[in-house]
Write a protein that holds these residues in place. Sequence first.
Motif, PDB file in Angstrom:
ATOM      1  N   THR A  24       0.834  -1.202   0.000  1.00  0.00           N
ATOM      2  CA  THR A  24       0.000   0.000   0.000  1.00  0.00           C
ATOM      3  C   THR A  24       0.868   1.251   0.000  1.00  0.00           C
ATOM      4  N   SER A  25       1.841   1.296   0.893  1.00  0.00           N
ATOM      5  CA  SER A  25       2.710   2.472   0.944  1.00  0.00           C
ATOM      6  C   SER A  25       3.493   2.624  -0.349  1.00  0.00           C
ATOM      7  N   GLU A  26       3.946   1.512  -0.912  1.00  0.00           N
ATOM      8  CA  GLU A  26       4.691   1.576  -2.169  1.00  0.00           C
ATOM      9  C   GLU A  26       3.825   2.131  -3.293  1.00  0.00           C
ATOM     10  N   LEU A  27       2.568   1.677  -3.356  1.00  0.00           N
ATOM     11  CA  LEU A  27       1.669   2.141  -4.405  1.00  0.00           C
ATOM     12  C   LEU A  27       1.291   3.606  -4.219  1.00  0.00           C
ATOM     13  N   LEU A  28       0.980   4.004  -2.983  1.00  0.00           N
ATOM     14  CA  LEU A  28       0.564   5.385  -2.747  1.00  0.00           C
ATOM     15  C   LEU A  28       1.645   6.367  -3.166  1.00  0.00           C
ATOM     16  N   ASN A  29       2.905   5.958  -3.085  1.00  0.00           N
ATOM     17  CA  ASN A  29       3.996   6.828  -3.519  1.00  0.00           C
ATOM     18  C   ASN A  29       4.061   6.978  -5.028  1.00  0.00           C
TER      19      ASN A  29
ATOM     20  N   ILE B 284       6.325  24.567  -3.348  1.00  0.00           N
ATOM     21  CA  ILE B 284       6.396  25.172  -2.013  1.00  0.00           C
ATOM     22  C   ILE B 284       7.442  24.462  -1.137  1.00  0.00           C
ATOM     23  N   GLY B 285       8.259  23.614  -1.760  1.00  0.00           N
ATOM     24  CA  GLY B 285       9.331  22.949  -1.036  1.00  0.00           C
ATOM     25  C   GLY B 285       8.869  21.840  -0.111  1.00  0.00           C
ATOM     26  N   THR B 286       7.736  21.228  -0.412  1.00  0.00           N
ATOM     27  CA  THR B 286       7.153  20.185   0.443  1.00  0.00           C
ATOM     28  C   THR B 286       7.280  18.818  -0.213  1.00  0.00           C
ATOM     29  N   THR B 287       7.477  17.801   0.606  1.00  0.00           N
ATOM     30  CA  THR B 287       7.393  16.419   0.135  1.00  0.00           C
ATOM     31  C   THR B 287       6.412  15.664   1.025  1.00  0.00           C
ATOM     32  N   ILE B 288       5.664  14.766   0.409  1.00  0.00           N
ATOM     33  CA  ILE B 288       4.750  13.865   1.117  1.00  0.00           C
ATOM     34  C   ILE B 288       5.083  12.454   0.673  1.00  0.00           C
ATOM     35  N   SER B 289       5.279  11.563   1.631  1.00  0.00           N
ATOM     36  CA  SER B 289       5.579  10.177   1.291  1.00  0.00           C
ATOM     37  C   SER B 289       4.912   9.251   2.291  1.00  0.00           C
TER      38      SER B 289
ATOM     39  N   PHE C 245       1.487   2.441  10.114  1.00  0.00           N
ATOM     40  CA  PHE C 245       1.403   3.007   8.770  1.00  0.00           C
ATOM     41  C   PHE C 245       1.615   4.507   8.926  1.00  0.00           C
ATOM     42  N   LYS C 246       2.487   5.090   8.083  1.00  0.00           N
ATOM     43  CA  LYS C 246       2.901   6.467   8.306  1.00  0.00           C
ATOM     44  C   LYS C 246       2.781   7.324   7.049  1.00  0.00           C
ATOM     45  N   ILE C 247       2.394   8.571   7.283  1.00  0.00           N
ATOM     46  CA  ILE C 247       2.446   9.609   6.253  1.00  0.00           C
ATOM     47  C   ILE C 247       3.482  10.630   6.714  1.00  0.00           C
ATOM     48  N   HIS C 248       4.497  10.853   5.894  1.00  0.00           N
ATOM     49  CA  HIS C 248       5.593  11.768   6.235  1.00  0.00           C
ATOM     50  C   HIS C 248       5.461  13.048   5.421  1.00  0.00           C
TER      51      HIS C 248
ATOM     52  N   GLN D 165      -8.323   0.586  -0.138  1.00  0.00           N
ATOM     53  CA  GLN D 165      -9.165   0.189   0.999  1.00  0.00           C
ATOM     54  C   GLN D 165      -8.316  -0.094   2.243  1.00  0.00           C
ATOM     55  N   ALA D 166      -7.149  -0.703   2.050  1.00  0.00           N
ATOM     56  CA  ALA D 166      -6.248  -0.934   3.183  1.00  0.00           C
ATOM     57  C   ALA D 166      -5.786   0.404   3.766  1.00  0.00           C
ATOM     58  N   PHE D 167      -5.520   1.366   2.889  1.00  0.00           N
ATOM     59  CA  PHE D 167      -5.147   2.722   3.310  1.00  0.00           C
ATOM     60  C   PHE D 167      -6.278   3.361   4.117  1.00  0.00           C
ATOM     61  N   GLN D 168      -7.472   3.303   3.576  1.00  0.00           N
ATOM     62  CA  GLN D 168      -8.617   3.901   4.266  1.00  0.00           C
ATOM     63  C   GLN D 168      -8.887   3.213   5.600  1.00  0.00           C
ATOM     64  N   ASN D 169      -8.640   1.923   5.656  1.00  0.00           N
ATOM     65  CA  ASN D 169      -8.821   1.208   6.926  1.00  0.00           C
ATOM     66  C   ASN D 169      -7.784   1.649   7.948  1.00  0.00           C
TER      67      ASN D 169
END
Length: 962
Positions: A576-581, A600-605, A613-616, A701-705
Motif C-alpha cells: 500500500t505504501s509503495e503504491l501510494l507513492n 512550495i518545497g514540500t514532500t509527502i511520502s 502506517f505512516k504519512i511523512h 481500501q487498506a489505506f482507508q482502513n
Amino acid sequence: MQSVSSKINLIFMTVIASSIIIAEEYNPMDVQTYILDNGLTVYLNEDHNTTSVFGAVAVRGGGKRDPQDATGIAHYLEHLLFKGTDKMGTVDYEQEKVFLDSIQVKYDELGATTDETKRLAIQGEINRLSVKAGEFAIPNEFDRLVEGMGGAWINAFTSDDAIVYLNKFPGNQIEKWLEVYSHRFVNPVFRLFQSELETVYEEKNRAMDNMFRNLFVTYLKHFFKEHPYGQQTVLGSVDHLKNPSLTKMREYYDTYYVANNMALILTGDIYPDEILPIIKEKFGNWKSGEIPAPIDITEQSFNGREKISRRMTPIKVGFMGYRTVPVGHDDEGALSLSLQLLTNESKTGLIDQLVVDRKIMEAGAFNMDYVDMGAANFYFLPKLFFQSLTKAENLVRGQIDKLKSGDFDDEFFNAVKLTMIRQHEENMESMEGRLFILADLFIKNKTWEDIIEWPEILKNISKEEVMEVANKYFGDDYLVLHSKMGFPKKTKLEKPSFEPVIPKNSEEKSAFAAKLDSIPEAELNLQFIEFDKDVQYSDISQNVHLYYAYNPINSIFSLTLQYGIGNLDDAKLEQTSELLNLLGTDNYTFNQFKGELQKIGTTISFSSDRDYFKIHVKGFDDHLDQSMEFVNDFISNVKGDDVKIKKLVDSAKSGRKIEKREPSTVGRALRDFVAYGEQSRFLRRMTVRKIKNTKSIDYIQAFQNALKYELDIFYTGRLSFDSVAASIKKSIPLSDNPIDSQSPHDLEVDNWDEDAVFLVKDKKVVQSQIYFLVNGNPVVESDRPKSNAYNKYFGRGMSSIIFQEIREFRSLAYSAGGSYRASFYNNKKGYFSGYVGCQADKSLEAISVFKDLVLNMPEKPERLEQIKSGLIKSINANRPSFRSFPSRVSNWIKQGYMDDPRKEQVSFYENMSFDDIVNFQKDNIAGRPMVITLLTDTKQVNTIELSQFGKVIMLKKKDILN
C-alpha cells in the motif's frame, strides 16, 4: 495576480534570508576555522542545542594514495591506529618493541617470498613473535578509554580520498578527549598486526559477498582506466592482503599523517574560546611534512559508446557514466542541479518519469565528485520480461536528451532548486551533519563560506547554464556496463592454522591511561528529555495524540502521521505504501501533485513497518497549512491506477531474486524463521502471486482502513503547538472514534527446550552468517538497567567481551556482537541474540567460542567502573536530535512512563555491583538451551561436527523466504 514563478522566487528569497535562525549569543551555523603554526586545520562549530560533542580527525589521502604494489595500506593503517602508541596500549613498550621490530622484518621477508612452504614457515615465525609481543599489549585500551568517558560512535572510515576518525562524547569530557586524540596519532605502534590482518580479510570476505559492490568495482575499473579510483580498491586486492608490508604502512603514515595534511573538527557542545588554547597546546606539537604533489593522471575521453558485458547479478542491471569534473570546478553546481532535474526525492525528474510510467523497472542517477576527477553515473533495471538492457539504456538516454534540449518548464526547474535548498538546510541542521560536511570540505579544499553561499549560487543558475553543461558533458562518449543473470566466481581465503594472540594484560592500565585519570573533568550535567518542556503533547481529538518539539535551528518542519496498524496486522500495507507513492488524486495526476508540492518545497511520502502506517510530510513552516491541504486532498481523493500494480509485481519479483543471492538477507531470514516461525517478516508478507492478483482498490481500501486507527502525530518545527493543532484539525480528516491501537507489538520468540542448529546450505557464500538465540525470562522493570549493563559489558561496543574474544584475540570475524533484547512491555519474555559473520572455514571454531562465551561468561570485575561511567556519561553523548524527541516520548508513554526512564536507571548504575551483571546473565542466559542458525558453504564446514552444538535441522531458502 502573481505568477507561479514569481511566487517561487519569493519563496527562494524568504528561505535564503530566514531559514537559519540566529541564537542570541552564537549562531550554530557559524564555523571558526584556524590554521595552527604547524599547518593543522581546526574547525570549531558551537551548538548548545545538543549535550554532546562530535569530534573527528580527517586525513587527506585515502586509498588512491596506496602504493600500486601494496593496495589496502591506508585502510590497514586505519585499523592499526586503534591499537595504541608507545605509551598507550602497552605495559612495557621497550620489551614489546624487540618483537615488533622482528615482526616487521619478517613481513617484508614474506612479501619477497613466493615458495609456499617457505611462506608458511615465515608466517609461523610471525605467529610465534606475535604471541610473544602480545604478552605486553593492552588490547582495546583506546576504545575503553573513550567509552569510559561516555564516548559513542567510536569508528573510522577510509575512502578513495580520505581517512577519518571520529566519535561522540559528552561536552564535559572535552579536555580528556583532546588529550587522547592528540596522543593517538603521535608515535603509533602497529601491534597485534597478525590478528588484525585476519580481521581485514573478513572485511574483504564480506565485500566479496556483496554482488552490487562487486559490479560497481567492475564498472569503476573500466571507467577510470588509469587512475587509482578505478585501478585499485580501498580494501586492496587479495594478493596484496596476503603480503602486507609494515614498512610501506609506516611510510604511508610518515607521509600523510602530518599536521599540514590533517584537520581537527569539533561540533556541538563546545566553547571555542575556552578550548582553542588547549588545542594549540596539545596539537601544536604535531610534526609537519612535505605533502606529495596531486596525482597527475589524465583519463582519455571514451571512444563513443564503450560497452562492457558481464553476468554478475540475479536480474538485469545497467550502469552508465559520463566523465565530468572534479570537485570545485565552475560547472559543479550546474551538474548537480542537472542530476536533480533527472531524478530526485519527489520522483518528478525526467528519468523518474520512466519509472512512474512503468516504461522501465527502476532507474536513477548519482554524482561522484572526487577530488581528482568526476563522473555522472546512471543505473537502470529493465522490466523483468521483454525489455533488453539496450532498450532501457536508450530510454534513459532519451530523457537525458530532453534535459539537453531544455524540454522542461521553468516552474519545475525552480521547484527542484527550492527542494535542493531545503535538503541543504536539513543536512546542516545537526552537529553530525555539519561534522561530515566539514570533513568533506577539508578533503576537497573548500571553505565553510562555500557551503553557506551555496543556496544563493544555486538560485542564480539559469536554465540555459544547465542546458549548456548537459550538452557539454552528456554527449556520445560514455561507458555502459550491462550485467545479465550470472554467478561470478568468488575468491575464498583459507583459515590460517596459527595460534591466537590472546594478550594476558587485557585488564591492565598503561602509563598514558593513568595520566589521563589525573586530568580534571568539568561537572557532568546530565540532560534528559523533559516531558512538557522538550516535548509538548496533548490529545487534539479522541485517540489522536499530538507530540510537539521546537526546531531551534531552521524553519523546516517535519510532521509524521503514525496510524496504529502495521504490516503485522495487515500484510497489504507494505505494498500500500509503495503504491501510494506512485499515485495522484482526482484533482491532480501524480506528476501534477508532486509538482505542486515541489513549488512550495514540500514532500509527502508513505511508509509502513511491522507496527505502523505512516504519512511523512516535510517542508517550510510558512507552508504548513498548504501542505496539510495537500495531505487532505490525497487522503480524500486518492486515485487508483491498476497499471501501477505491475510495478509492485516487478518490484517484489526482483526483490526476491536479489535477496536470495544476498547472504546477509538470507541469514536474517533464517534467524527470523527460527525465532518467529510463520510470523517472520519474510513469510508473513504478501507473495508475488498474491500481489499479482490484486487491484489498486484493494490497497486504497487498506489505506482507508489504516486511517481509522489511533493516531500519533509527531511535529517538529517553529510554529506554536496551537497553530499546528489547528492546521491539522482544519485539514486532516480525523476518525470520530478511532480504533484502539495494539502497536507496538511484542513478538515473542519461540520456546526452545533443546540445543539445535538450523542450517541452510549455499555454496556461493564466502562468509557464513551465524546467529545465536537463547530464551530469557519475562521482563520486569528492574531488569532494564541490568540488561543495559550486561550488554555494555558483554556484547556491545569495541571494548565488549565478544568483540575482544571473537575479533581482537582470535580474528574469527569482522562483525561480532550480542545483546539481551528486553521486550517493549514488561512481563513479556526477553531473549539473547548474538551474531558472527565469518569466513566459512572458521564457522565451527567461531560457534564453539561464541557459545562458550555466552553460556559461561568471563568475569572481569575490574571493568565495573568503566561500565558504570560509560553508561552514565553516554546519556549526554547519545542524546537524540530534536526531531526525534516526539517519537521517543510517545514510546515512553506507551510503556507507562511519565518521565524520562533513564533518570531512574542512572540511580541504579551509580550503585550497581559487578554481581548485578553476573546474576543477570545467570538468571536469563546461563544453562539454557541455545539455538544457532547458520548459512554457510557446507564444503567448508563439517556438518557432522555441527551436531556437537545440538540437533542439526536442514532447511532450504524456500522454507524461510516466500
